[in-house]
Design an enzyme around this catalytic site. Structure first.
Site, mmCIF file in Angstrom:
data_model
loop_
_atom_site.group_PDB
_atom_site.id
_atom_site.type_symbol
_atom_site.label_atom_id
_atom_site.label_comp_id
_atom_site.label_asym_id
_atom_site.label_seq_id
_atom_site.Cartn_x
_atom_site.Cartn_y
_atom_site.Cartn_z
ATOM 1 N N TYR A 150 78.640 91.762 38.392
ATOM 2 C CA TYR A 150 79.892 91.046 38.683
ATOM 3 C C TYR A 150 80.160 91.035 40.190
ATOM 4 O O TYR A 150 80.405 89.981 40.788
ATOM 5 C CB TYR A 150 81.067 91.705 37.948
ATOM 6 C CG TYR A 150 82.429 91.310 38.488
ATOM 7 C CD1 TYR A 150 82.980 90.068 38.191
ATOM 8 C CD2 TYR A 150 83.166 92.173 39.314
ATOM 9 C CE1 TYR A 150 84.225 89.694 38.713
ATOM 10 C CE2 TYR A 150 84.402 91.800 39.832
ATOM 11 C CZ TYR A 150 84.931 90.567 39.532
ATOM 12 O OH TYR A 150 86.148 90.203 40.045
HETATM 13 P P1 NAD Z 1 91.458 85.682 34.258
HETATM 14 O O1 NAD Z 1 90.259 85.803 33.399
HETATM 15 O O2 NAD Z 1 92.780 86.024 33.663
HETATM 16 O O3 NAD Z 1 91.536 84.208 34.859
HETATM 17 C C1 NAD Z 1 90.411 83.440 35.156
HETATM 18 C C2 NAD Z 1 90.582 82.075 34.497
HETATM 19 O O4 NAD Z 1 89.502 81.244 34.906
HETATM 20 C C3 NAD Z 1 90.562 82.115 32.975
HETATM 21 O O5 NAD Z 1 91.772 81.575 32.448
HETATM 22 C C4 NAD Z 1 89.353 81.270 32.590
HETATM 23 O O6 NAD Z 1 89.552 80.518 31.402
HETATM 24 C C5 NAD Z 1 89.161 80.401 33.812
HETATM 25 N N1 NAD Z 1 87.767 79.951 34.020
HETATM 26 C C6 NAD Z 1 86.650 80.731 34.074
HETATM 27 N N2 NAD Z 1 85.557 79.971 34.268
HETATM 28 C C7 NAD Z 1 85.988 78.680 34.365
HETATM 29 C C8 NAD Z 1 85.329 77.443 34.584
HETATM 30 N N3 NAD Z 1 84.005 77.379 34.712
HETATM 31 N N4 NAD Z 1 86.070 76.318 34.633
HETATM 32 C C9 NAD Z 1 87.435 76.371 34.489
HETATM 33 N N5 NAD Z 1 88.106 77.526 34.281
HETATM 34 C C10 NAD Z 1 87.400 78.661 34.211
HETATM 35 O O7 NAD Z 1 91.185 86.592 35.563
HETATM 36 P P2 NAD Z 1 92.185 87.170 36.662
HETATM 37 O O8 NAD Z 1 92.309 88.628 36.464
HETATM 38 O O9 NAD Z 1 93.410 86.318 36.731
HETATM 39 O O10 NAD Z 1 91.308 86.958 37.974
HETATM 40 C C11 NAD Z 1 91.388 85.751 38.730
HETATM 41 C C12 NAD Z 1 90.352 85.801 39.853
HETATM 42 O O11 NAD Z 1 90.617 86.922 40.692
HETATM 43 C C13 NAD Z 1 88.928 85.963 39.337
HETATM 44 O O12 NAD Z 1 88.070 85.182 40.135
HETATM 45 C C14 NAD Z 1 88.646 87.450 39.546
HETATM 46 O O13 NAD Z 1 87.261 87.688 39.771
HETATM 47 C C15 NAD Z 1 89.463 87.738 40.796
HETATM 48 N N6 NAD Z 1 89.879 89.131 40.902
HETATM 49 C C16 NAD Z 1 90.766 89.664 39.983
HETATM 50 C C17 NAD Z 1 91.158 90.984 40.107
HETATM 51 C C18 NAD Z 1 92.130 91.624 39.135
HETATM 52 O O14 NAD Z 1 92.447 92.812 39.301
HETATM 53 N N7 NAD Z 1 92.633 90.917 38.120
HETATM 54 C C19 NAD Z 1 90.665 91.771 41.150
HETATM 55 C C20 NAD Z 1 89.781 91.208 42.050
HETATM 56 C C21 NAD Z 1 89.407 89.876 41.925
#
Ligand code: NAD
Length: 316
Positions: A150
């Site tokens: 990841y």
């Molecule tokens: P999440 O899974 O709740 O949201 C991601 C969304 O992206 C989902 O709703 C999913 O359906 C959509 N998605 C994925 N692939 C897709 C595609 N090909 N086309 C269209 N939509 C697509 O995740 P989150 O926790 O809200 O994280 C959001 C971003 O922040 C991510 O990129 C994650 O890597 C990054 N991030 C999150 C955290 C955390 O603590 N939550 C920490 C560091 C980085």
């Protein structure tokens, strides 16, 4: 004010960003594929407020298939939050999905932003690109040492943002979020699992001895940094919350916030989980005016209230 394209709009952080931008009176186009990482029902609830706002339009579809030129057309900034999260699931047969959703989506969007010309691009990266911290806060120039597929996929996407900035002039920013929590947190994340287990009176499994430490960032703080980045010069920024907590601290905070006891079963460590994360967010403070202002106790209490309401709305 220009229109914003938010990818991953139905997700945890993306939906909060959408709500925040709408509250400011911005026009927002959201994109989401409702991937199966967790339930569609949960993601639909995330969008309940936004759906009632005439300034919001949701495009349901996969960034790997959609006509991105049409989507980026007329948009001033792209906040690219769509992706496949989760360290533990990223090994082995799942890796192609991480490459597709984290790396290929980013490349396709950057191509479209480059063709459109002048579109600002903000990418949601992760503290995981550093691996474990060395016992002190890490700044943005700290060596990257991904400890999971990841993290590697997030780093590859970051590199694409840098490449398109240098070679194609796409004004791209990388935000490295540190463990984001709060209402709507993804159901498989630690705090979410602890809260729902406590509220349901069920035991919870913990990976390792519970001594892992995280720099915890409340979601509204992460969102403020993201909004600021949409209007700031390109750069790479840590977005940490300034609240460091071990998994055991989180469990105690959950007990206090819910008033419930929580039976904890400690098990083997998860592969790719780093021991500790610790952000030096001073660059974001200086350049973006970033000031995290929600403490852990307050943030866990808010997430607990949300979790209790979510359980009433959709009992398991
Ligand atoms: P999440 O899974 O709740 O949201 C991601 C969304 O992206 C989902 O709703 C999913 O359906 C959509 N998605 C994925 N692939 C897709 C595609 N090909 N086309 C269209 N939509 C697509 O995740 P989150 O926790 O809200 O994280 C959001 C971003 O922040 C991510 O990129 C994650 O890597 C990054 N991030 C999150 C955290 C955390 O603590 N939550 C920490 C560091 C980085």
């Amino acid at each position: 004010m220009s229109r914003v394209l938010v990818t991953g709009a139905a997700g945890f952080i993306g939906s909060h960003l959408v709500d925040r931008l709408l509250a400011e009176g911005r026009d927002v186009v959201g994109v989401d594929a409702f991937t199966g990482y967790y339930s569609r029902r949960t993601k639909e609830r995330n969008l309940e407020d936004a759906r009632g706002n005439e300034r919001f339009r949701l495009v349901e579809g996969d960034l790997l298939d959609l006509d991105l030129d049409a989507l980026v057309d007329g948009v001033g900034c792209v906040a690219h939050l769509a992706g496949e999260p989760g360290v533990r699931r990223s090994w082995g047969p799942n890796f192609p999905r991480y490459v597709a959703r984290n790396v290929l989506t980013t490349e396709r969007l950057l191509e479209a932003a480059g063709r459109a010309g002048g579109t600002r691009f903000v990418y949601a990266s992760s503290s995981s690109v550093y691996g474990s911290d060395p016992g002190r806060p890490v700044g943005e120039d700290h060596p990257r040492a991904p400890a999971s597929p990841y993290a590697l996929s997030k780093l590859a996407a970051e590199e694409l943002v840098g490449l398109y900035r240098r070679e194609r002039g796409v004004p791209g920013t990388v935000l490295r979020y540190f463990t984001v929590y709060g209402p709507r947190q993804r159901p498989e994340m630690a705090l979410s699992r602890f809260l729902f287990s406590a509220l349901r009176g069920r035991p919870v499994d913990v990976f390792g001895d519970g001594g892992q430490q995280r720099d915890m960032t409340y979601v509204s703080d992460a969102v403020e940094a993201t909004v600021a980045a949409l209007g700031a010069p390109p750069g790479v920024y840590n977005v940490g919350g300034g609240n460091r907590a071990t998994v055991r601290d989180m469990i105690e905070a959950v007990r206090r916030a819910t008033g419930m006891d929580l039976e904890v079963r400690y098990g083997p460590e998860a592969q790719g989980d780093v021991r500790s994360t610790w952000a030096d967010s001073s660059r974001a403070e200086e350049t973006l005016g970033y000031r995290p202002n929600v403490g852990l106790e307050e943030g866990v209490a808010a997430q607990a209230r949300w979790a209790a309401r979510a359980l009433v709305a959709a009992p398991a």
